[in-house]
Design a protein around this motif. Structure first.
Motif, mmCIF file in Angstrom:
data_model
loop_
_atom_site.group_PDB
_atom_site.id
_atom_site.type_symbol
_atom_site.label_atom_id
_atom_site.label_comp_id
_atom_site.label_asym_id
_atom_site.label_seq_id
_atom_site.Cartn_x
_atom_site.Cartn_y
_atom_site.Cartn_z
ATOM 1 N N ARG A 18 0.851 -1.192 0.000
ATOM 2 C CA ARG A 18 0.000 0.000 0.000
ATOM 3 C C ARG A 18 0.896 1.255 0.000
ATOM 4 N N ASN A 21 0.805 6.516 3.599
ATOM 5 C CA ASN A 21 -0.117 7.635 3.800
ATOM 6 C C ASN A 21 0.651 8.862 4.303
ATOM 7 N N ALA A 22 -0.051 9.973 4.429
ATOM 8 C CA ALA A 22 0.607 11.232 4.816
ATOM 9 C C ALA A 22 1.248 11.117 6.191
ATOM 10 N N LEU A 23 0.618 10.347 7.073
ATOM 11 C CA LEU A 23 1.166 10.215 8.434
ATOM 12 C C LEU A 23 2.504 9.486 8.413
ATOM 13 N N LEU A 24 2.574 8.396 7.642
ATOM 14 C CA LEU A 24 3.836 7.652 7.561
ATOM 15 C C LEU A 24 4.913 8.485 6.880
ATOM 16 N N VAL A 26 5.263 11.637 7.112
ATOM 17 C CA VAL A 26 5.751 12.563 8.141
ATOM 18 C C VAL A 26 6.639 11.835 9.138
ATOM 19 N N GLN A 27 6.223 10.631 9.529
ATOM 20 C CA GLN A 27 7.044 9.862 10.472
ATOM 21 C C GLN A 27 8.432 9.611 9.873
ATOM 22 N N GLN A 29 9.923 11.456 7.631
ATOM 23 C CA GLN A 29 10.629 12.749 7.632
ATOM 24 C C GLN A 29 11.220 13.040 9.017
ATOM 25 N N HIS A 30 10.458 12.764 10.058
ATOM 26 C CA HIS A 30 10.952 13.013 11.417
ATOM 27 C C HIS A 30 12.111 12.075 11.756
ATOM 28 N N LEU A 31 12.002 10.838 11.294
ATOM 29 C CA LEU A 31 13.090 9.893 11.554
ATOM 30 C C LEU A 31 14.347 10.273 10.778
ATOM 31 N N GLU A 54 4.293 0.892 2.298
ATOM 32 C CA GLU A 54 4.347 0.680 3.750
ATOM 33 C C GLU A 54 5.439 -0.307 4.133
ATOM 34 N N ALA A 58 8.314 0.533 6.624
ATOM 35 C CA ALA A 58 8.504 -0.262 7.834
ATOM 36 C C ALA A 58 9.980 -0.598 8.044
ATOM 37 N N ILE A 61 11.784 2.616 9.141
ATOM 38 C CA ILE A 61 11.377 3.021 10.498
ATOM 39 C C ILE A 61 12.069 2.138 11.536
#
Lengths: 117, 411
Positions: A18, A21-24, A26-27, A29-31, A54, A58, A61
């Protein structure tokens, strides 16, 4: 008491292909920000800009999260070294005491032997 | 007389992702009229001017694709219906218009009004009807995840209304730092699902205090062994991934992740606490969603005390500055404990700043400094020091309930 049944998600729910999504996004980017603050040896070789799914997210991340934990654990271990040295110093001092005690004990044993003879 | 509040030693917060109150729990209005859910009178205009009513047609997955926009400008449109005038009033009429702008498909845009039937969500619905359901729990900001979750950790987002990394601005501290640095020392942990899912609080908490984190597996084990800290914040699984033990389906319920996987997660957290009699008697569990995810809700977010910070006009994306003086869209929130009377419905106003406010007051008492938003946020668990107002104490039973529901996984 009645147990309320909770259905499992369908097999098709799992889809590591998949698009992220926008949240991942951003995550990630933060990482990336966090990864840039790590010493070079902890950085991953994953090109975060190329992450599209994803499953790919994963892997990245996990790699960065584990690197952050490892970097902190290593830093904590480094910080602990001076205290280990201090401890060694005490052990050395204690060891230095031992021959004296042994010597005392040896003298006592020798004295006993002399008394017997 | 001793109530459940006197037994309370642990507070657990499980924060899910991106679903509105009406979408998840709106159907319960038909069961209990005190619940402020969906009625026949509600509607939103679509882009043709037709009136679109909420319908119980929500699907677990595949329906809200693309992910509905929930950044600050989109939520502004959803709340104010597109009115940008200085005298505008919130009307909750812009949800269909906002979703239309993403795919330009009128029929598809109407799906933003869909909600789940009670039978679709056996876990969330049952917990809502059995314990304390909050009729007025709002996201802290009419905006996206990161700044809303910041309110749960810090009582402020330090002026941010977006998803960018933010810096902690002194003198405010996270709820975890407050607890672990207190005298006497308290215990707190953030449990992320696993390192492959990690946390949404990367830049500050994970980067600087990784020792605060544990995994969900550890959370389950801590429940079993009675080792939960005084405060636990649990994060769901944010992505589909493989592990050594098999497949892990995202359980955060963020569109387009499977809603049933989130139901299983909520059930497991609840059951794991419940199965340890000592933990069950001494723990309160709050299940709450970080924001509405662009999905329809009918309750107008109320104004609130402004924060110390202001988001400038060029940072909000609306051309207007934001003083953090209005809450975000309403989200599902349920407080669970065997000391709460069955079918409690709470009408007081809460937002995520209520989380650090409650934890701080309960475990630390008076604490300073805290953000103006947190100072003015209501608490969902009364401090158990001093006289407790019985009208506000939700853990009010004198004896523990033995009729609480149980969940089992259906193959």
């Amino acid at each position: 008491m009645n147990v309320i049944p909770v259905p499992k998600p369908r097999q098709s729910a799992m889809n590591p292909d998949r698009p992220v999504n926008a949240l991942l996004q951003v995550q990630i980017q933060h990482l990336r920000n966090a990864e840039r603050n790590l010493p070079l040896r902890y950085r991953t070789e994953i090109y975060a800009n190329a992450i599209r799914t994803e499953g790919e997210a994963a892997r990245y991340i996990r790699a960065v999260t584990e690197a952050i934990h490892q970097a902190h654990a290593d830093a904590a271990a480094q910080r602990a070294i001076p205290s280990i040295r201090r401890k060694r110093g005490i052990e050395i001092a204690a060891a230095a005491d031992k021959p004296i005690r042994h010597a005392t004990a040896a003298k006592t044993k020798a004295a006993k032997r002399q008394r017997k003879t | 007389m001793s109530t459940g509040l006197d037994q309370l030693k642990h507070i657990v917060v499980l924060m899910m992702e991106n679903r509105s109150f009406d979408h998840m729990l709106g159907s319960l209005k038909a069961i209990d009229s005190r619940i402020d859910g969906v009625t026949d009178q509600l509607s939103n205009p679509d882009t043709t001017g037709a009136s679109v009513k909420p319908q119980p047609l929500a699907e677990f997955q595949g329906q809200l694709n693309p992910d509905p926009d929930h950044h600050f400008p989109a939520v502004d449109l959803q709340i104010f219906g597109g009115d940008a005038s200085p005298t505008r009033a919130p009307n909750m009429h812009g949800f269909v218009k906002s979703y239309f702008s993403q795919r330009r498909d009128v029929e598809h845009s109407q799906k933003i009004m869909y909600y789940f039937k009670q039978s679709d969500l056996p876990v969330l619905s049952t917990l809502a009807l059995e314990f304390a359901l909050f009729n007025r729990w709002f996201a802290s900001i009419p905006g996206p995840t990161i700044c809303n979750r910041a309110f749960a950790h810090y009582g402020t987002s330090f002026g941010r209304v977006d998803m960018n990394p933010f810096d902690i601005i002194e003198p405010f501290k996270s709820i975890y730092t407050r607890l672990i640095n207190a005298t006497p020392k308290h215990t707190a942990k953030v449990y992320y699902y696993d390192t492959t899912s990690s946390t949404m609080e990367v830049v500050n908490l994970l980067q600087n205090q990784p020792e605060l984190f544990g995994t969900y597996k550890q959370f389950l084990s801590d429940c079993d062994k009675g080792l939960l800290p005084e405060y636990s914040f649990v994060e769901p699984n944010y992505n589909d991934h493989e592990t050594d033990s098999g497949e892990e389906v995202a359980s955060d319920q963020h569109p387009d992740h499977d809603v049933q996987a989130g139901e299983l997660l909520i059930a497991e957290v609840y059951m794991r606490i419940k199965r340890n009699p000592k933990m069950w008697a001494s723990t309160a569990l709050l299940v709450v969603y970080d924001e509405h995810g662009g999905i329809y809700d009918h309750v107008v977010p109320p104004p609130c005390t402004p924060d110390k910070f202001t988001a400038l006009a060029n940072n909000t994306g609306t051309g207007m500055e934001f003083k953090f003086d209005r809450l975000g869209v309403r989200v599902p929130a349920i407080l669970i404990s065997p000391w709460i009377p069955k079918g409690t419905v709470v009408d007081r106003v809460f937002d995520h700043a209520s989380i650090p406010a409650t934890i701080t007051k309960f475990f630390l008492g008076d604490y300073s400094p805290r953000s103006p938003r947190e100072i003015n946020a209501d608490v969902f668990i009364e401090p158990n020091s001093g006289a407790v107002d019985p009208n506000r104490n939700l853990l009010s039973l004198l004896t523990m309930r033995n009729d609480c529901p149980e969940f089992g996984v259906q193959d």
